[in-house]
Enzyme design. Structure first.
Site, PDB file in Angstrom:
ATOM      1  CE  LYS A  22     -11.585  -4.996  -1.471  1.00  0.00           C
ATOM      2  NZ  LYS A  22     -10.692  -4.057  -0.768  1.00  0.00           N
ATOM      3  CG  ASN A  23     -10.956  -1.232  -3.288  1.00  0.00           C
ATOM      4  OD1 ASN A  23     -11.325  -1.738  -2.224  1.00  0.00           O
ATOM      5  ND2 ASN A  23      -9.838  -1.590  -3.890  1.00  0.00           N
ATOM      6  CB  CYS A 117      -1.971  -4.697   5.974  1.00  0.00           C
ATOM      7  SG  CYS A 117      -1.613  -4.272   4.297  1.00  0.00           S
ATOM      8  NE  ARG A 122      -2.492  -0.613   2.279  1.00  0.00           N
ATOM      9  CZ  ARG A 122      -3.613  -1.307   2.057  1.00  0.00           C
ATOM     10  NH1 ARG A 122      -3.683  -2.570   2.397  1.00  0.00           N
ATOM     11  NH2 ARG A 122      -4.661  -0.715   1.522  1.00  0.00           N
ATOM     12  CG  ASP A 305      -5.833  -3.508  -5.841  1.00  0.00           C
ATOM     13  OD1 ASP A 305      -6.827  -2.814  -5.567  1.00  0.00           O
ATOM     14  OD2 ASP A 305      -4.792  -3.496  -5.164  1.00  0.00           O
ATOM     15  NE  ARG A 397      -9.976  -7.803   4.347  1.00  0.00           N
ATOM     16  CZ  ARG A 397      -9.139  -6.947   4.918  1.00  0.00           C
ATOM     17  NH1 ARG A 397      -8.010  -7.366   5.437  1.00  0.00           N
ATOM     18  NH2 ARG A 397      -9.413  -5.659   4.953  1.00  0.00           N
TER      19      ARG A 397
HETATM   20  C1  EPZ Z   1      -6.397   1.614  -2.029  1.00  0.00           C
HETATM   21  O1  EPZ Z   1      -5.630   1.440  -0.863  1.00  0.00           O
HETATM   22  C2  EPZ Z   1      -7.118   0.294  -2.241  1.00  0.00           C
HETATM   23  N1  EPZ Z   1      -8.014   0.040  -1.096  1.00  0.00           N
HETATM   24  C3  EPZ Z   1      -6.105  -0.836  -2.390  1.00  0.00           C
HETATM   25  O2  EPZ Z   1      -6.838  -2.030  -2.667  1.00  0.00           O
HETATM   26  C4  EPZ Z   1      -5.198  -0.517  -3.572  1.00  0.00           C
HETATM   27  O3  EPZ Z   1      -4.204  -1.509  -3.667  1.00  0.00           O
HETATM   28  C5  EPZ Z   1      -4.538   0.853  -3.374  1.00  0.00           C
HETATM   29  O4  EPZ Z   1      -5.552   1.858  -3.167  1.00  0.00           O
HETATM   30  C6  EPZ Z   1      -3.700   1.270  -4.573  1.00  0.00           C
HETATM   31  O5  EPZ Z   1      -4.505   1.280  -5.721  1.00  0.00           O
HETATM   32  C7  EPZ Z   1      -9.198   0.703  -1.047  1.00  0.00           C
HETATM   33  O6  EPZ Z   1      -9.528   1.499  -1.913  1.00  0.00           O
HETATM   34  C8  EPZ Z   1     -10.078   0.397   0.130  1.00  0.00           C
HETATM   35  P1  EPZ Z   1      -2.908   4.275  -1.355  1.00  0.00           P
HETATM   36  P2  EPZ Z   1      -4.946   2.734  -0.181  1.00  0.00           P
HETATM   37  O7  EPZ Z   1      -3.209   5.230  -0.247  1.00  0.00           O
HETATM   38  O8  EPZ Z   1      -5.778   3.925  -0.428  1.00  0.00           O
HETATM   39  C9  EPZ Z   1       1.428   5.146   0.393  1.00  0.00           C
HETATM   40  C10 EPZ Z   1      -7.410  -4.278  -2.464  1.00  0.00           C
HETATM   41  O9  EPZ Z   1      -6.754  -5.267  -2.779  1.00  0.00           O
HETATM   42  N2  EPZ Z   1       0.727   6.072   1.317  1.00  0.00           N
HETATM   43  O10 EPZ Z   1      -3.279   4.651  -2.753  1.00  0.00           O
HETATM   44  O11 EPZ Z   1      -4.599   2.357   1.208  1.00  0.00           O
HETATM   45  C11 EPZ Z   1       1.035   3.694   0.640  1.00  0.00           C
HETATM   46  O12 EPZ Z   1       1.845   3.125   1.643  1.00  0.00           O
HETATM   47  C12 EPZ Z   1      -6.742  -3.123  -1.747  1.00  0.00           C
HETATM   48  O13 EPZ Z   1      -8.629  -4.101  -2.742  1.00  0.00           O
HETATM   49  C13 EPZ Z   1       1.462   6.785   2.260  1.00  0.00           C
HETATM   50  O14 EPZ Z   1       2.692   6.648   2.346  1.00  0.00           O
HETATM   51  O15 EPZ Z   1      -3.605   2.880  -1.035  1.00  0.00           O
HETATM   52  C14 EPZ Z   1       1.261   3.055  -0.717  1.00  0.00           C
HETATM   53  O16 EPZ Z   1       2.633   2.718  -0.832  1.00  0.00           O
HETATM   54  C15 EPZ Z   1      -5.324  -3.467  -1.339  1.00  0.00           C
HETATM   55  N3  EPZ Z   1       0.828   7.648   3.105  1.00  0.00           N
HETATM   56  C16 EPZ Z   1       0.924   4.174  -1.693  1.00  0.00           C
HETATM   57  O17 EPZ Z   1       0.995   5.402  -0.940  1.00  0.00           O
HETATM   58  C17 EPZ Z   1      -0.537   7.835   3.042  1.00  0.00           C
HETATM   59  O18 EPZ Z   1      -1.075   8.652   3.830  1.00  0.00           O
HETATM   60  C18 EPZ Z   1      -0.462   4.058  -2.308  1.00  0.00           C
HETATM   61  O19 EPZ Z   1      -1.366   3.871  -1.250  1.00  0.00           O
HETATM   62  C19 EPZ Z   1      -1.272   7.104   2.077  1.00  0.00           C
HETATM   63  C20 EPZ Z   1      -0.628   6.236   1.224  1.00  0.00           C
END
Ligand code: EPZ
Length: 416
Positions: A22-23, A117, A122, A305, A397
């Protein structure tokens, strides 16, 4: 609303085929916006989030043609809109991934800010900061990010933290920028490597993908390509946690063991015996699992995850496990539901202490987010008696036909 009815206590036996990731598929679908030529994708998982993303792309004017249940061709030759509206973005945060490609190819985008969420606030500040560093003019109006740029300019972008979709958005923006872009502190997930591999097939010039420093030489245009999406390492890990919790012997087909290292290490520690093939894994579990400490970390560390699924496993293990969630601030929503099944878990901030119990007892529980729902299914499969999991639209999802795949492994589970 659909629910799952599970009668637990049955060891799993049989084999399943794991779907595409998915990701990886979500950013890869958005990459089609970067060219007017057709992009053919294979091994696309049949998931709600994929259908949501395709609906968003069609709203922009992308033509979508399915060839069979897992292959499709996208063509962004007649884009008529550059807007990703709130009503769609609020259902799926990954919609933010159209921002980079739209600005890169069309010089404009109007994308709703995704709300928070269940698992955390996020924000997408790093996506926005990075785009501005590449020369985009950014305005935030009425909950929308409005970006403009004649042509993005290559630059060095160092994100404040490692962000998976932030790295993907900026990589897709940089491929058509003028000059060289260096992404420092980049995420190293296999899904980023898969996206980069597709972009390179489309004519992009990228080096360092899979490391924390990605170098992109901008080009003037990209062309069409064909790509097979990598296997879903989280779906595979979820099934392995299930058999570790119930006992039995299963075989997973169409997997990539070499991108699952951290998960496989911890499963072995839990007592699962594993045989690894080129694209298959055989897992055997006899007796109760051992408690295993988990600390989530960006790839190649232990995936956040997989945290909820491993917590379910630890609830029936022999001993005490410490689980530390370092990525998201609120990713313990499954704890209260697991406790309803008889689990012994104490949470203190980002740490959960899980004391294994001899048996869980079936109950009605509620899914709160995607991986929490997988955690509850695993716990239900291990529990004595009947478990009802409500709100399983969360599960749909990210898991294609979960109950059918589990039925083929002998689980007593049905959708009601
Ligand atoms: C991706 O989400 C995945 N989703 C998530 O999978 C996964 O849990 C996550 O990466 C971490 O591995 C997809 O790839 C579609 P991040 P993402 O940006 O990119 C903070 C699932 O279950 N952050 O790596 O949204 C954020 O709040 C989903 O399949 C900021 O502060 O995660 C988090 O604490 C859930 N500002 C941390 O960084 C930003 O601009 C990591 O988030 C971006 C992120």
């Amino acid at each position: 609303m659909d629910r799952l009815r599970i009668t637990g206590g049955t060891p799993l036996h049989g084999e399943v085929t794991i779907s595409g990731a998915k990701n990886a598929a979500l950013p890869i679908l958005c990459a089609c916006l970067l060219t007017e030529e057709p992009v053919r994708l294979n091994n696309v998982p049949d998931l709600k989030d994929i259908r949501t993303m395709l609906r968003l792309l069609e709203q922009l004017g992308v033509k979508v043609q399915w060839h069979d249940s897992e292959s499709l061709t996208l063509q962004a030759s007649d884009i008529t809109s550059y807007e990703a509206a709130y009503d769609l973005v609020k259902t799926m945060r990954a919609s933010i991934l159209v921002l980079g490609p739209l600005v890169a190819r069309f010089g404009q985008a109007r994308v709703s800010l995704p709300g928070g969420c269940a698992i955390g606030q996020r924000p997408v500040d790093q996506h926005i900061r990075g785009l501005a560093a590449l020369g985009a003019q950014i305005q935030m109006t009425q909950g929308y990010v409005v970006a403009q740029s004649d042509r993005l300019q290559g630059n060095t972008v160092r994100t404040d933290m490692v962000t998976v979709t932030g790295t993907e958005n900026l990589m897709m923006a940089a491929v058509l920028a003028q000059g060289t872009t260096v992404l420092e502190n980049a995420a190293r997930e296999p899904e980023i490597v898969d996206l980069a591999n597709l972009l390179i097939k489309m004519g992009a010039r990228i080096k360092g993908h899979g490391t924390d420093r990605i170098v992109i030489e901008g080009v003037d245009r990209l062309h069409g390509a064909e790509h097979n999406i990598i296997s879903d390492r989280i779906e595979a890990g979820s099934f392995l946690c299930a058999v570790a919790a119930t006992g039995g012997q299963i075989r997973l087909n169409a997997v990539e063991p070499d991108i699952m290292g951290a998960t496989l290490d911890k499963l072995r520690e839990a007592g699962l015996s594993l045989t690894l093939g080129e694209d298959w894994i055989e897992a055997t579990m006899n007796g109760r699992p051992n408690s295993v400490d988990i600390r989530t970390h960006e790839y190649p560390g232990f995936a956040t995850d997989m945290q909820a699924q491993f917590m379910a496993l630890n609830t029936v293990a022999t001993g005490v496990a410490l689980i530390v969630e370092t990525i998201f601030e609120n990713r313990f929503m499954h704890v209260q539901e697991l406790i309803r099944l008889g689990a012994n878990i104490e949470v203190d901030g980002s740490t959960a202490v899980v004391r294994g119990v001899d048996t869980l007892c079936g109950a009605t529980v509620m899914a709160t987010d995607l991986r929490a729902s997988a955690s509850l299914v695993i716990a239900g499969l291990a529990a004595q008696g009947q478990t009802i999991v409500e709100r399983i639209y969360h599960l749909d999802r990210g898991y294609a036909q979960m109950e059918h795949k589990l039925q083929s492994l002998g689980a007593q589970i049905e959708r009601i």
